[in-house]
Write an enzyme that holds these catalytic residues in place. Structure first.
Site, PDB file in Angstrom:
ATOM      1  N   CYS A   1       0.828  -1.192   0.000  1.00 19.98           N
ATOM      2  CA  CYS A   1       0.000   0.000   0.000  1.00 19.98           C
ATOM      3  C   CYS A   1       0.872   1.256   0.000  1.00 19.98           C
ATOM      4  CB  CYS A   1      -0.954   0.097   1.179  1.00 19.98           C
ATOM      5  SG  CYS A   1      -2.127  -1.239   1.255  1.00 19.98           S
TER       6      CYS A   1
ATOM      7  N   ARG B   1       4.296  -0.774  -4.576  1.00 20.47           N
ATOM      8  CA  ARG B   1       3.918  -1.208  -3.224  1.00 20.47           C
ATOM      9  C   ARG B   1       2.627  -2.004  -3.198  1.00 20.47           C
ATOM     10  NH1 ARG B   1       6.808   2.144   0.571  1.00 20.47           N
ATOM     11  NH2 ARG B   1       5.385   1.538   2.206  1.00 20.47           N
TER      12      ARG B   1
ATOM     13  N   TRP C   1      -2.405  -3.009  -1.569  1.00 20.70           N
ATOM     14  CA  TRP C   1      -2.074  -4.431  -1.556  1.00 20.70           C
ATOM     15  C   TRP C   1      -3.009  -5.022  -0.495  1.00 20.70           C
ATOM     16  CZ3 TRP C   1       0.036  -8.029   1.976  1.00 20.70           C
ATOM     17  CH2 TRP C   1       0.432  -9.250   1.398  1.00 20.70           C
TER      18      TRP C   1
ATOM     19  N   ASN D   1      -2.010   2.565   5.212  1.00 18.60           N
ATOM     20  CA  ASN D   1      -1.073   1.484   4.896  1.00 18.60           C
ATOM     21  C   ASN D   1      -0.748   0.789   6.204  1.00 18.60           C
ATOM     22  OD1 ASN D   1       1.160  -0.075   4.126  1.00 18.60           O
ATOM     23  ND2 ASN D   1       2.573   1.647   4.292  1.00 18.60           N
ATOM     24  N   GLY D   2      -0.931  -0.544   6.266  1.00 17.00           N
ATOM     25  CA  GLY D   2      -0.639  -1.268   7.507  1.00 17.00           C
ATOM     26  C   GLY D   2      -1.855  -2.062   7.947  1.00 17.00           C
TER      27      GLY D   2
ATOM     28  N   GLU E   1      17.513 -18.811  -4.442  1.00 16.91           N
ATOM     29  CA  GLU E   1      17.175 -17.523  -5.049  1.00 16.91           C
ATOM     30  C   GLU E   1      16.636 -17.725  -6.474  1.00 16.91           C
ATOM     31  OE1 GLU E   1      16.560 -14.653  -4.301  1.00 16.91           O
ATOM     32  OE2 GLU E   1      17.074 -13.269  -5.891  1.00 16.91           O
TER      33      GLU E   1
ATOM     34  N   LYS F   1      12.942 -16.527  -7.636  1.00 15.78           N
ATOM     35  CA  LYS F   1      12.728 -15.600  -8.771  1.00 15.78           C
ATOM     36  C   LYS F   1      11.790 -16.229  -9.790  1.00 15.78           C
ATOM     37  CE  LYS F   1      13.969 -12.512  -7.524  1.00 15.78           C
ATOM     38  NZ  LYS F   1      14.828 -12.111  -6.441  1.00 15.78           N
TER      39      LYS F   1
ATOM     40  N   GLU G   1       8.131 -16.356  -8.484  1.00 17.68           N
ATOM     41  CA  GLU G   1       7.398 -15.099  -8.303  1.00 17.68           C
ATOM     42  C   GLU G   1       7.050 -14.395  -9.606  1.00 17.68           C
ATOM     43  OE1 GLU G   1       9.229 -12.016  -5.883  1.00 17.68           O
ATOM     44  OE2 GLU G   1      11.208 -12.617  -6.532  1.00 17.68           O
TER      45      GLU G   1
ATOM     46  N   HIS H   1      17.911 -37.801  -0.551  1.00 14.37           N
ATOM     47  CA  HIS H   1      17.150 -38.022   0.689  1.00 14.37           C
ATOM     48  C   HIS H   1      15.659 -37.762   0.491  1.00 14.37           C
ATOM     49  CE1 HIS H   1      20.809 -38.693   2.882  1.00 14.37           C
ATOM     50  NE2 HIS H   1      21.311 -37.589   2.345  1.00 14.37           N
TER      51      HIS H   1
ATOM     52  N   LYS I   1       6.106  -4.827  -3.345  1.00 13.97           N
ATOM     53  CA  LYS I   1       7.437  -4.589  -2.792  1.00 13.97           C
ATOM     54  C   LYS I   1       7.263  -3.893  -1.442  1.00 13.97           C
ATOM     55  CE  LYS I   1      11.838  -3.653  -4.869  1.00 13.97           C
ATOM     56  NZ  LYS I   1      12.230  -5.039  -5.187  1.00 13.97           N
TER      57      LYS I   1
HETATM   58  C1  F6R Z   1      11.996 -11.374  -3.928  1.00 15.33           C
HETATM   59  C2  F6R Z   1      11.886 -10.210  -3.072  1.00 15.33           C
HETATM   60  C3  F6R Z   1      11.452 -10.406  -1.671  1.00 15.33           C
HETATM   61  C4  F6R Z   1      12.222  -9.446  -0.738  1.00 15.33           C
HETATM   62  C5  F6R Z   1      11.674  -9.549   0.697  1.00 15.33           C
HETATM   63  C6  F6R Z   1      12.454  -8.681   1.650  1.00 15.33           C
HETATM   64  O1  F6R Z   1      12.412 -11.038  -5.216  1.00 15.33           O
HETATM   65  O2  F6R Z   1      12.106  -9.102  -3.491  1.00 15.33           O
HETATM   66  O3  F6R Z   1      11.604 -11.722  -1.263  1.00 15.33           O
HETATM   67  O4  F6R Z   1      13.568  -9.778  -0.782  1.00 15.33           O
HETATM   68  O5  F6R Z   1      10.329  -9.165   0.698  1.00 15.33           O
HETATM   69  O6  F6R Z   1      12.371  -7.334   1.292  1.00 15.33           O
HETATM   70  P1  F6R Z   1      13.400  -6.281   1.846  1.00 15.33           P
HETATM   71  O7  F6R Z   1      14.734  -6.627   1.280  1.00 15.33           O
HETATM   72  O8  F6R Z   1      12.901  -4.961   1.360  1.00 15.33           O
HETATM   73  O9  F6R Z   1      13.383  -6.402   3.333  1.00 15.33           O
END
Ligand code: F6R
Length: 605
Positions: free
Chosen positions: A2, A27, A74, A98-99, A478, A482, A485, A501, A600
Site C-alpha cells: 500500500c 507497493r 495491496w 497502509n498497515g 534464489e 525468482k 514469483e 534423501h 514490494k
Molecule cells: C523477492 C523479493 C522479496 C524481498 C523480501 C524482503 O524477489 O524481493 O523476497 O527480498 O520481501 O524485502 P526487503 O529486502 O525490502 O526487506
C-alpha cells in the site's frame, strides 16, 4: 504494501496525486483511489486493479479540488474490490491507510453497537467510521483524528481528509513509513520520498508515533505523547529518486542491466581503488563478537545465507541465520557479545524491523545492510551500511541482491581482518577479487541470448528443480524464488547432496533440473548428484564455467559462465538465476514488474 499520498496544492491536485501513486504502484496494485475536497465537498474515485483503471475513471469523471489524498492497495483485509478500495469515506471524513489495525474487530463490534454499519470488509473502515463518529459527537477534525489514533492498535501510516477543510490533511505514522514534502506554498505527504520526487526535494521523515497537521503553510508535528516537536527537513538527491525504465522493457530488465555499475558504486563507496585497508563506518567492530546473528526475509535472507559461508570462512565467526518472521517468535538465545545484522532492500520490511527491535536490547551491536538510508531499519540500527543500488522498482529483487552480497562480502573480509583471522595479505587478495565482480557480472549479462533459448524450454515446465552446493545452495534457492514469483512456475531448490534423501523421487523426463556448479572444491560432488538425475532421464541444465562444463561430460543443456574467483561466484551466478526467471516469464507472458499477489516493501507482518 500500500502506498499513500496527500497533496495540499495551489491547483487541481488529482493529476499530481495520480503521478505520485504511479511512483508508489510497486507497493501494491490491487486497487487505487483518490479523494479530494472541492468547494468544501468531499468526493472520491476508486477502481479495482492497476492505476490505469483509475485513470480511465478519472477521464470520464474528473475529480476537481486542491486538497486530496490517494492510495494504491495491496489487499490484506478483504479482497480487491471497489468497496474495499481506499480512500474509505464515512460522513465528513476520508482516510487512506497502509498497515494493519490489529484491534479492528473489537472496534467494529463497538461501533456496531452504536448502530454504525460498514460497507467494506477492511480494517481501514474502522478508522474512518471512528473519526466520523467523533465528528458527529461535536469534535473538531483535529480532536476527532487524535481521538481516533488513540484507539488504534497495530502498525500503520494513514492520512485523514475532511469535508469543509481545504487546507488540512492530518497524517500519522506508527510502524509504517511516512514522510512530509515541503513545496512553495504547497505541502505533500507520501509513503516514501520517491513518491514526492516530482514535487519537491525537501523532505521531513516522521518518527515512530508522530502525527502531523498539514496546511499549505507548513506542518505541525506531534510526537507519540502529543507534544509538539520539530523534525528536520532534509534535501534528497532527486537523481537517486528517478524512476524510469531508461529504454528497457521492464524495470527488472533495467535493474539487472545496472548491476555492474551498482556494484562498482558500492565498492567505490566502501573500498575505493588503492584503499588496501578500507575503513568501515566508525563503531563497527567485530573483534569482540562471539556470534553473528543474521536476520532478513526473502531474497535478502538468501543473501544472508551466502554471507554465512563468508563470515565463517573468512572471519571464523559463528553465524546463526533466521527468517525475520520466525526469529522473534522462537525465543532466540541472544548474548551481550553477539552482533545482530539485518539485511533489507527497503529497510521497511515489518518482520525484519520487528526482529531488530526484539534483538536490540540483548546484543552488543545492531548493524543493518539496507538500500534506503532513511528507512526505519537504517535509522534504528547503530550502524547502517547502504548498498547504493538506487531505487529498485521491479517487485523481484535483482540489483539489491547482488549489491547486498558485495557489501556483505566486504564486511566478512573486514571482520576477518579485525579478528586476526585473515592476514593483511590474504585480505588484500580477496579484496582485489571482490573488486573484479562488476566486470564478471557484465560478462554474465552478455549470456542473455543463450539464456533466452534455455528459458523457452523452461517456460513449458510445470515444475523446476534448482540444485547447488555450498554458496551455490542459496543461489539455487534464489533462482527458484525468482522463477516462482514472476513466471508462476512451481520451483524448488535443494542442496545438491540432499537430493537422494527425498526429492529425487520427483525426477522424471519432464522435470528440468538447473544445477549451479562452478568448478570449485565442491564441483565433483555436485557433478555426481547431477549424474544421479541424468541416470533417471532428468532434464539437466548445467550452469558452470569452461572447466566445469568440460569435466561434466555430456550434458545437453549447458550455460557457460566466466571463470571467476570463488568469493565472487555467488554474485556472478545470481545473473543467470535472474535472467532465467525473466525470460521464462516473458515466454509465458506474465507481468514481470508487478507479478500477481505481490508487492514490494512488505510493511505488514
Ligand atoms: C523477492 C523479493 C522479496 C524481498 C523480501 C524482503 O524477489 O524481493 O523476497 O527480498 O520481501 O524485502 P526487503 O529486502 O525490502 O526487506
Amino acid at each position: 504494501m500500500c502506498g499513500i499520498v496527500g497533496v495540499l496544492g495551489n491547483h487541481e491536485v488529482s493529476p499530481q496525486i495520480f503521478d505520485a501513486l504511479k511512483r508508489l504502484e510497486y507497493r501494491g496494485y490491487d486497487s487505487a483511489g483518490i479523494a479530494t475536497v472541492n468547494r468544501g465537498k468531499l468526493d472520491l474515485r476508486r477502481a479495482v486493479g492497476k492505476l490505469i483503471n483509475l485513470s480511465d475513471i478519472l477521464v470520464h469523471e474528473p475529480l476537481p479540488g486542491r486538497a486530496g489524498i490517494g492510495h494504491t492497495r495491496w489487499a490484506t483485509h478483504g479482497g480487491p474490490s471497489v468497496a474495499n478500495a481506499h480512500p474509505h469515506r464515512a460522513g465528513r471524513v476520508a482516510v487512506v491507510h497502509n498497515g494493519i489495525i490489529e484491534n479492528f474487530r473489537a472496534l467494529r463490534e463497538g461501533l456496531g453497537t452504536e448502530g454504525i454499519s460498514f460497507s467494506s470488509e477492511t480494517d481501514t473502515e474502522t478508522i474512518v467510521q471512528l473519526a466520523s463518529h467523533y465528528l458527529e459527537r461535536g469534535m473538531t477534525p483535529v480532536e476527532a483524528a487524535r481521538a481516533t489514533l488513540k484507539r488504534l492498535d497495530g502498525a500503520f501510516a494513514l492520512a485523514f481528509l475532511f469535508e469543509g477543510e481545504e487546507d488540512m490533511i492530518i497524517c500519522a505514522r506508527r510502524g509504517s513509513p511516512l514522510c512530509i514534502g515541503h513545496g512553495e506554498g504547497e505541502m505533500y505527504l507520501g509513503s516514501d520520498a520517491i513518491a514526492l520526487a516530482e514535487m519537491t526535494d525537501r523532505i521531513t521523515y516522521l518518527e515512530e508515533g508522530d502525527w502531523a497537521i498539514l496546511s499549505r503553510s507548513g506542518a505541525m508535528i506531534f510526537d507519540a505523547e502529543d507534544s509538539q516537536t520539530n523534525r528536520p527537513v532534509t534535501r534528497i538527491n532527486l537523481e537517486n529518486a528517478k524512476v524510469d525504465k531508461s529504454g528497457h522493457r521492464h524495470f527488472m530488465a533495467k535493474e539487472m542491466a545496472e548491476q555492474p555499475r551498482v556494484l562498482q558504486a558500492a565498492m567505490g563507496h566502501y573500498a575505493g581503488v588503492g584503499e588496501d585497508n578500507p575503513a568501515l563506518p566508525e563503531g563497527l567492530d567485530f573483534s569482540a563478537t562471539d556470534r553473528l546473528i543474521m536476520v532478513a526475509c526473502g531474497t535478502a535472507y538468501y543473501a544472508c545465507q551466502v554471507a554465512k559461508y563468508w563470515f565463517e570462512k573468512y572471519a571464523g565467526l559463528p553465524v546463526e541465520l533466521d527468517i525475520a518472521s520466525e526469529f522473534r517468535y522462537r525465543d532466540p538465545v541472544l548474548g551481550p557479545a553477539n552482533t545482530a545484522l539485518f539485511v533489507s532492500q527497503s529497510g521497511e520490511t515489518a518482520d525484519t524491523l520487528a526482529a531488530l527491535r526484539h534483538a536490540r536490547p540483548h546484543v552488543a551491536q545492531v548493524v543493518s545492510v539496507i538500500n534506503v538510508p532513511t528507512s526505519s531499519i537504517a535509522r534504528e540500527s547503530a550502524v547502517a551500511l547502504p548498498i547504493h543500488a538506487g531505487p529498485e522498482i521491479g517487485v523481484a529483487s535483482t540489483k539489491a541482491f547482488t549489491a547486498q552480497l558485495q557489501v556483505l562480502a566486504l564486511l566478512a573480509l573486514k571482520a576477518g581482518l579485525q579478528r586476526g583471522y585473515l592476514t593483511p595479505d590474504a585480505f588484500a587478495a580477496r579484496l582485489s577479487e571482490l573488486r573484479a565482480a562488476p566486470g564478471f557480472v557484465a560478462q554474465a549479462l552478455d549470456r542473455e541470448e543463450e539464456i533466452k533459448r534455455l528459458s523457452e524450454l523452461l517456460s513449458q515446465a510445470r515444475d523446476v528443480l534448482f540444485l547447488g552446493r555450498g554458496v551455490m545452495y542459496p543461489l539455487a534457492l534464489e533462482g527458484a524464488l525468482k522463477l516462482k514469483e514472476i513466471s508462476y512456475i512451481h520451483a524448488e531448490a535443494y542442496a545438491a547432496g540432499e537430493l537422494k534423501h527425498g526429492p529425487i523421487a520427483l525426477v522424471d523426463t519432464d522435470l528440468p533440473v538447473i544445477v549451479f556448479a562452478p568448478h570449485d572444491a565442491l564441483f565433483e560432488k555436485t557433478a555426481s548428484n547431477m549424474q544421479e538425475v541424468l541416470a533417471r532421464q532428468g532434464k539437466v541444465i548445467l550452469i558452470s564455467d569452461a572447466q566445469g562444463l568440460a569435466a561434466a561430460g555430456d550434458v545437453p543443456d549447458r550455460l557457460m559462465m566466466p571463470t571467476v574467483p570463488e568469493i565472487i561466484a555467488p554474485i556472478v551466478y545470481a545473473v543467470p538465476a535472474q535472467l532465467i526467471a525473466y525470460h521464462t516469464a516473458l515466454h509465458r507472458g506474465t507481468d514481470v514488474d508487478q507479478p500477481r499477489n505481490l508487492a514490494k516493501s512488505v510493511t505488514v507482518e
